[in-house]
Design an enzyme around this catalytic site. Structure first.
Site, short mmCIF file in Angstrom:
data_model
loop_
_atom_site.label_atom_id
_atom_site.label_comp_id
_atom_site.label_asym_id
_atom_site.label_seq_id
_atom_site.Cartn_x
_atom_site.Cartn_y
_atom_site.Cartn_z
N GLN A 107 0.85 -1.19 0.00
CA GLN A 107 0.00 0.00 0.00
C GLN A 107 0.89 1.25 0.00
O GLN A 107 0.40 2.36 -0.08
CB GLN A 107 -0.87 0.03 1.25
CG GLN A 107 -1.79 -1.17 1.37
CD GLN A 107 -2.45 -1.21 2.75
OE1 GLN A 107 -3.53 -0.67 2.94
NE2 GLN A 107 -1.80 -1.83 3.69
N ASN A 108 2.18 1.03 0.15
CA ASN A 108 3.10 2.17 0.30
C ASN A 108 3.45 2.80 -1.04
O ASN A 108 3.40 2.15 -2.08
CB ASN A 108 4.36 1.73 1.04
CG ASN A 108 4.06 1.31 2.45
OD1 ASN A 108 2.97 1.60 2.95
ND2 ASN A 108 4.98 0.61 3.08
N ASP A 110 6.41 4.69 -1.21
CA ASP A 110 7.78 5.19 -0.98
C ASP A 110 8.84 4.45 -1.80
O ASP A 110 10.02 4.80 -1.74
CB ASP A 110 8.12 5.11 0.51
CG ASP A 110 7.91 3.73 1.10
OD1 ASP A 110 8.01 2.73 0.35
OD2 ASP A 110 7.65 3.63 2.32
N HIS A 125 -1.56 1.44 -4.26
CA HIS A 125 -2.01 2.83 -4.17
C HIS A 125 -1.24 3.76 -5.10
O HIS A 125 -1.10 4.95 -4.83
CB HIS A 125 -1.94 3.31 -2.71
CG HIS A 125 -2.98 2.63 -1.86
ND1 HIS A 125 -2.92 2.57 -0.50
CD2 HIS A 125 -4.11 1.98 -2.20
CE1 HIS A 125 -3.97 1.89 -0.03
NE2 HIS A 125 -4.70 1.52 -1.06
N CYS A 136 -4.59 19.24 -17.94
CA CYS A 136 -4.73 18.78 -19.33
C CYS A 136 -4.39 17.31 -19.50
O CYS A 136 -4.43 16.79 -20.61
CB CYS A 136 -3.86 19.63 -20.25
SG CYS A 136 -2.10 19.28 -20.11
N CYS A 159 1.08 23.81 -19.67
CA CYS A 159 -0.22 24.51 -19.72
C CYS A 159 -0.46 25.31 -18.43
O CYS A 159 -1.46 26.01 -18.31
CB CYS A 159 -1.35 23.52 -19.95
SG CYS A 159 -1.90 22.66 -18.46
N GLY A 195 2.88 -4.51 8.98
CA GLY A 195 2.86 -3.06 9.20
C GLY A 195 1.66 -2.34 8.60
O GLY A 195 1.81 -1.23 8.08
N SER A 197 -2.64 -1.35 9.33
CA SER A 197 -3.80 -1.42 10.23
C SER A 197 -4.98 -2.11 9.54
O SER A 197 -6.03 -2.29 10.14
CB SER A 197 -4.20 -0.01 10.68
OG SER A 197 -4.55 0.76 9.55
#
Ligand code: CNA
Length: 252
Positions: A107-108, A110, A125, A136, A159, A195, A197
């Site tokens: 889900q990270n 980084d 993600h 644009c 733009c 790690g 939740s």
């Protein structure tokens, strides 16, 4: 973690050839990147520093359109080259190299799994590797925006529009690669849930589905709402967990 649990987990890993790893922000706190919901996590940090209507606004399109500055400050923190993969990121990359881990779903945002050497990674993600003009839709890459972000400036398109990295904001579609996995879960003989939740959907559903039909190990400092669904639950630091298991695997 008591020695008997550590031994059971090491034995599960030894017997496995298709381990799925599912990670969240907690795997990167030892690298110096805040997680979301912990006491000293991003939600509270953002709340104290910016007048956001609520912390989630940081990842909402409407708020980004009005004020992209808080998002780009977080982006600068994530993209800093001073940030190094944690021992646990390295452990997962090592397990992949040993033909144990078949896929890491994170889900990270980084990129620390890739920097640790993991090759089979799905970022559910989204990613900073690519970007798009918010006005644009012209495509850009990390290379195009990195200098601006690291210099504390908002990256802009020809733009004049703001260039938004392809991070999945609330309400945006998840990457197709992840949706395919969600609907056709890969074979797994073990899942390591590390790690997180487990509160963000549908990403968490991916892990929970696999945990319903394969042994599971969930490691998080704080309890998750789904601890009872896991085979082994360990409430301790991930680097300590990784060090203890790695040590056992190396001894065999
Ligand atoms: P979360 O809700 O903040 O949960 C993190 C979990 O990890 C909690 O249960 C903590 O107790 C636990 N934790 C924190 N540090 C450690 C540690 N050292 N050892 C063991 N457990 C630890 O974060 P989630 O990932 O579940 O939430 C999903 C969001 C957060 C995703 O959309 C991510 O993109 C987003 N996020 C990503 C990053 C990153 O890329 N590093 C940082 C912050 C937020």
């Amino acid at each position: 973690m008591d020695t008997s649990t550590a031994q059971k987990i090491a034995s599960l890993i030894e017997a496995s050839k298709k381990i799925i790893v599912f990670t969240g922000a907690g795997i990167s706190t030892n690298s110096g990147i805040m997680d979301f919901r912990s006491e000293n996590g991003l939600y509270n940090f953002v709340n104290e520093r910016y007048e956001l209507p609520y912390p989630e606004a940081l990842f909402e399109l409407d708020y980004f359109a009005k004020n992209p500055t808080p998002f780009f400050e977080i982006a600068k923190m994530m993209l800093s080259q001073d940030v190094r993969p944690s021992l646990c990121h390295e452990f997962i990359a090592w397990l992949e190299a040993q033909q144990k881990v078949s896929l890491t779903v994170t889900q990270n945002i980084d990129m620390l799994h890739q920097r640790a050497g993991s090759k089979r990674v799905v970022e559910c993600h989204g990613t900073f590797q690519t970007a798009r003009c918010f006005s644009c839709s012209s495509p850009y890459s990390l290379k195009d925006v990195e200098a601006n972000v690291m210099g504390g400036e908002i990256p802009r398109c020809d733009c004049g529009g703001v260039i938004k990295p392809n991070i999945v904001f609330f309400g945006e579609a998840m990457p197709e690669t992840f949706m395919k996995l969600l609907f056709n879960p890969p074979a797994a003989d073990l899942i390591l849930v590390l790690g997180t939740s487990l509160q963000v959907q549908p990403s968490s559903q991916f892990a929970l589905d696999i945990a319903s039909r394969a042994p599971s190990v969930c490691v998080s400092l704080a309890p998750t709402p789904y601890d009872r669904r896991m085979t082994h639950v360990i409430h301790e630091d991930l680097d300590e967990f990784a060090a203890a298991i790695w040590d056992r695997l190396n001894k065999h």
